[in-house]
Scaffold this motif. Structure first.
Motif, PDB file in Angstrom:
ATOM      1  N   THR A 275      21.005  90.795  69.470  1.00  0.00           N
ATOM      2  CA  THR A 275      19.582  91.067  69.304  1.00  0.00           C
ATOM      3  C   THR A 275      18.806  89.919  69.957  1.00  0.00           C
ATOM      4  O   THR A 275      19.208  88.763  69.824  1.00  0.00           O
TER       5      THR A 275
ATOM      6  N   ASP B 267      23.902  80.325  60.538  1.00  0.00           N
ATOM      7  CA  ASP B 267      23.061  80.744  61.663  1.00  0.00           C
ATOM      8  C   ASP B 267      21.588  80.473  61.381  1.00  0.00           C
ATOM      9  O   ASP B 267      20.843  80.068  62.273  1.00  0.00           O
ATOM     10  N   ILE B 268      21.184  80.731  60.132  1.00  0.00           N
ATOM     11  CA  ILE B 268      19.766  80.540  59.776  1.00  0.00           C
ATOM     12  C   ILE B 268      19.344  79.090  59.959  1.00  0.00           C
ATOM     13  O   ILE B 268      18.241  78.812  60.411  1.00  0.00           O
ATOM     14  N   ILE B 269      20.241  78.155  59.647  1.00  0.00           N
ATOM     15  CA  ILE B 269      19.866  76.739  59.840  1.00  0.00           C
ATOM     16  C   ILE B 269      20.312  76.221  61.212  1.00  0.00           C
ATOM     17  O   ILE B 269      20.119  75.058  61.523  1.00  0.00           O
ATOM     18  N   GLY B 270      20.891  77.088  62.015  1.00  0.00           N
ATOM     19  CA  GLY B 270      21.364  76.672  63.344  1.00  0.00           C
ATOM     20  C   GLY B 270      20.359  76.982  64.432  1.00  0.00           C
ATOM     21  O   GLY B 270      19.171  77.153  64.154  1.00  0.00           O
TER      22      GLY B 270
ATOM     23  N   LEU C 281      23.609  91.190  65.372  1.00  0.00           N
ATOM     24  CA  LEU C 281      22.756  90.006  65.225  1.00  0.00           C
ATOM     25  C   LEU C 281      22.846  89.120  66.469  1.00  0.00           C
ATOM     26  O   LEU C 281      21.846  88.598  66.957  1.00  0.00           O
TER      27      LEU C 281
ATOM     28  N   LEU D 233      13.878  85.058  61.224  1.00  0.00           N
ATOM     29  CA  LEU D 233      14.656  84.741  60.024  1.00  0.00           C
ATOM     30  C   LEU D 233      14.732  83.228  59.818  1.00  0.00           C
ATOM     31  O   LEU D 233      14.601  82.728  58.699  1.00  0.00           O
ATOM     32  N   GLN D 234      14.935  82.509  60.933  1.00  0.00           N
ATOM     33  CA  GLN D 234      15.033  81.050  60.845  1.00  0.00           C
ATOM     34  C   GLN D 234      13.688  80.433  60.431  1.00  0.00           C
ATOM     35  O   GLN D 234      13.645  79.548  59.586  1.00  0.00           O
TER      36      GLN D 234
ATOM     37  N   LYS E  36      24.687  83.580  74.321  1.00  0.00           N
ATOM     38  CA  LYS E  36      23.361  84.086  73.947  1.00  0.00           C
ATOM     39  C   LYS E  36      22.258  83.402  74.749  1.00  0.00           C
ATOM     40  O   LYS E  36      21.117  83.850  74.770  1.00  0.00           O
TER      41      LYS E  36
ATOM     42  N   PHE F 109      11.553  77.527  52.286  1.00  0.00           N
ATOM     43  CA  PHE F 109      12.174  76.337  51.681  1.00  0.00           C
ATOM     44  C   PHE F 109      11.613  75.055  52.290  1.00  0.00           C
ATOM     45  O   PHE F 109      12.329  74.067  52.422  1.00  0.00           O
TER      46      PHE F 109
ATOM     47  N   ILE G  80      20.503  73.862  52.470  1.00  0.00           N
ATOM     48  CA  ILE G  80      19.337  72.957  52.457  1.00  0.00           C
ATOM     49  C   ILE G  80      19.799  71.509  52.648  1.00  0.00           C
ATOM     50  O   ILE G  80      19.192  70.758  53.418  1.00  0.00           O
TER      51      ILE G  80
ATOM     52  N   HIS H 187      16.677  86.800  70.860  1.00  0.00           N
ATOM     53  CA  HIS H 187      16.398  85.625  70.032  1.00  0.00           C
ATOM     54  C   HIS H 187      14.960  85.626  69.510  1.00  0.00           C
ATOM     55  O   HIS H 187      14.682  85.117  68.430  1.00  0.00           O
TER      56      HIS H 187
ATOM     57  N   MET I 123      20.809  83.139  65.999  1.00  0.00           N
ATOM     58  CA  MET I 123      21.393  84.035  64.987  1.00  0.00           C
ATOM     59  C   MET I 123      22.585  84.785  65.585  1.00  0.00           C
ATOM     60  O   MET I 123      22.497  85.322  66.678  1.00  0.00           O
ATOM     61  N   GLY I 124      23.681  84.804  64.855  1.00  0.00           N
ATOM     62  CA  GLY I 124      24.847  85.586  65.277  1.00  0.00           C
ATOM     63  C   GLY I 124      26.129  84.803  65.489  1.00  0.00           C
ATOM     64  O   GLY I 124      27.164  85.196  64.967  1.00  0.00           O
TER      65      GLY I 124
ATOM     66  N   THR J  60      21.111  80.192  74.358  1.00  0.00           N
ATOM     67  CA  THR J  60      20.270  79.215  73.663  1.00  0.00           C
ATOM     68  C   THR J  60      20.889  77.820  73.679  1.00  0.00           C
ATOM     69  O   THR J  60      20.447  76.936  72.986  1.00  0.00           O
TER      70      THR J  60
ATOM     71  N   THR K 116      15.244  87.575  66.224  1.00  0.00           N
ATOM     72  CA  THR K 116      16.052  86.989  65.146  1.00  0.00           C
ATOM     73  C   THR K 116      15.538  85.624  64.690  1.00  0.00           C
ATOM     74  O   THR K 116      15.827  85.206  63.570  1.00  0.00           O
TER      75      THR K 116
ATOM     76  N   PHE L  41      13.051  81.111  56.739  1.00  0.00           N
ATOM     77  CA  PHE L  41      13.806  80.183  55.884  1.00  0.00           C
ATOM     78  C   PHE L  41      13.099  78.831  55.827  1.00  0.00           C
ATOM     79  O   PHE L  41      12.911  78.255  54.744  1.00  0.00           O
TER      80      PHE L  41
END
Lengths: 161, 264
Positions: free
Chosen positions: B27, A59-62, B24, B35-36, A116, B43, A15, B29, A65-66, A118, B32, B39
């Protein structure tokens, strides 16, 4: 290993990285600093789990994913195995470990993100990775003590697994 | 009762996690990114709070004054461009019915949850998504200034790719010379206008507008100003033009998504 504390700790770091530090031009990578911390102060099996978990959160904050799961997992594991042979206790060694891990993991993550589809190839990425590595290496070792306090890890007790 | 201890070798642990990471990675984008978005939604409060701390640290003078000034300047620029276009159309006397930029459009105001503006990335996550009619490709305004387009959508959140993101490409025109070109993001809150011949007269301070796009934008809207104009070192017959947005995208607290012809 206190896994609940670990989860909360990583969440707070993510966070902070995605909100407070996102606005700064010059910023260290908190998650990578923690990756090195856990690779240095945990046993090898725990270091593997924490490396992949931290990569997943990165990855979640990027942007995709991966890439960070793979690169953080790979280099965190390598660092944990390296630490079995070479002790990384002194601050300069810790700084060097953070700098090199950040450079390698950042480059691999960028290449995987490009793979990927992105991200685009851009000359500034190299500079961004270098400066992030440098700032992480400067700030990182100072974060090890509060991290050890929060995780109840005795940094003086040090044994090779 | 004693807990059963499961023994897994380190090699096996690494293999399984690496396999998970690769799954992951490969898969799509579109799957996936949920998930982002999840989050960001869960939050939202701590992320917004953290961002406001960061903004407060950067703030030197009251932000409201700066915002109002920038907002008015962009509004005046948009009106000026609209007026110029109207004059052109009157001259043509085409007799066709014209529409203003926002006629029939719905502006969905959204709060910025996180903002990432640096050399390699320019992206916002906002708290509006498919449930609010937000869709990929729609233009996003900040202080009456086009700041980017929607790149991904979740049910209640969306990602905005800023015009300064290195992967962003948008059709623009330079107001004073009325030349249409593609503008590509260059990171660090700036963008470059590509392939513009030196035959065209361009100078620092020229305003740059996003071209109208059927179904997404019904009129040209300001996107920024030319802040650098020099000869391209690699191609001496072309300009190397740098454009900066008319508002500071890092400090924006809310934005508006332009939804043309909403369903109602």
């Amino acid at each position: 290993m206190r896994w609940l504390r670990f989860g909360v700790f990583i969440l707070i770091a993510a966070i902070l990285q995605a909100s407070v530090l996102a606005g700064l031009n010059i910023k260290p990578d908190l998650l990578l600093v923690l990756l090195v911390f856990f690779a240095v102060y945990c046993n090898t099996a725990e270091a593997i789990i924490t490396s992949f978990a931290i990569g997943f959160v990165a990855d979640i904050i990027g942007s995709a994913m991966g890439p960070y799961t793979v690169s953080f997992g790979l280099f965190g594991t390598l660092l944990a195995y390296l630490h079995r042979a070479v002790a990384i206790r002194k601050m300069p060694y810790q700084s060097a470990a953070i700098f090199i891990t950040c450079l390698l993991a950042g480059t691999l993550a960028y290449l995987l993100t490009f793979l990927k589809g992105t991200s685009a190839v851009h000359s500034v990425h190299g500079a961004v990775i270098f400066w992030t590595s440098l700032y992480s290496a400067i700030v990182g070792p100072f974060l090890f003590l509060p991290s050890a306090w929060w995780m109840h890890i005795n940094t003086h007790r040090f044994s090779h697994q | 009762m004693a807990r059963k201890q499961i023994k897994v070798s380190r090699r096996m642990l690494f293999t399984w996690f690496m396999l998970g990471g690769l799954i992951l990675l490969f898969t799509p984008h579109s799957l996936t990114n949920k998930l982002q978005f999840g989050f960001a939604r869960v939050f939202r409060w701590p992320l917004s709070f953290g961002r406001s701390i960061s903004l407060a640290a950067h703030r030197q003078q009251p932000l409201t004054d700066k915002l109002t000034e920038a907002q008015y300047q962009n509004y005046i620029a948009n009106l000026g461009e609209e007026l110029r276009q109207e004059h052109q159309k009157v001259e043509k006397l085409s007799g066709l019915r014209n529409r203003r930029a926002f006629e029939g459009a719905k502006l969905v105001v959204a709060d910025v949850i996180t903002a990432t503006v640096n050399d390699s990335k320019g992206e916002l996550i906002i708290n509006r998504g498919q449930d609010d009619g937000v869709a990929r490709g729609q233009y996003v305004l900040g202080l009456n200034n086009v700041i980017g387009t929607i790149s991904e959508t979740g049910s209640r959140t969306a990602k905005v790719k800023l015009v300064t993101d290195p992967t962003s490409k948008i059709e623009i025109k330079i107001a004073e010379s009325n030349i249409k070109r593609i503008m590509q993001g260059a990171g660090n809150n700036s963008a470059k206008i590509l392939l513009l011949s030196k035959e065209h007269r361009v100078k620092t301070g020229d305003r740059v507008f996003a071209c109208k796009k059927p179904g997404l934008l019904d009129g040209a809207l300001i996107i920024g100003k030319v802040t650098g104009c020099k000869t391209d070192e690699e191609h001496p017959l072309l300009w190397d033009i740098t454009v900066e947005p008319s508002c500071n995208t890092e400090t924006l607290e809310d934005v508006a998504v332009v939804i043309m012809n909403p369903q109602q």
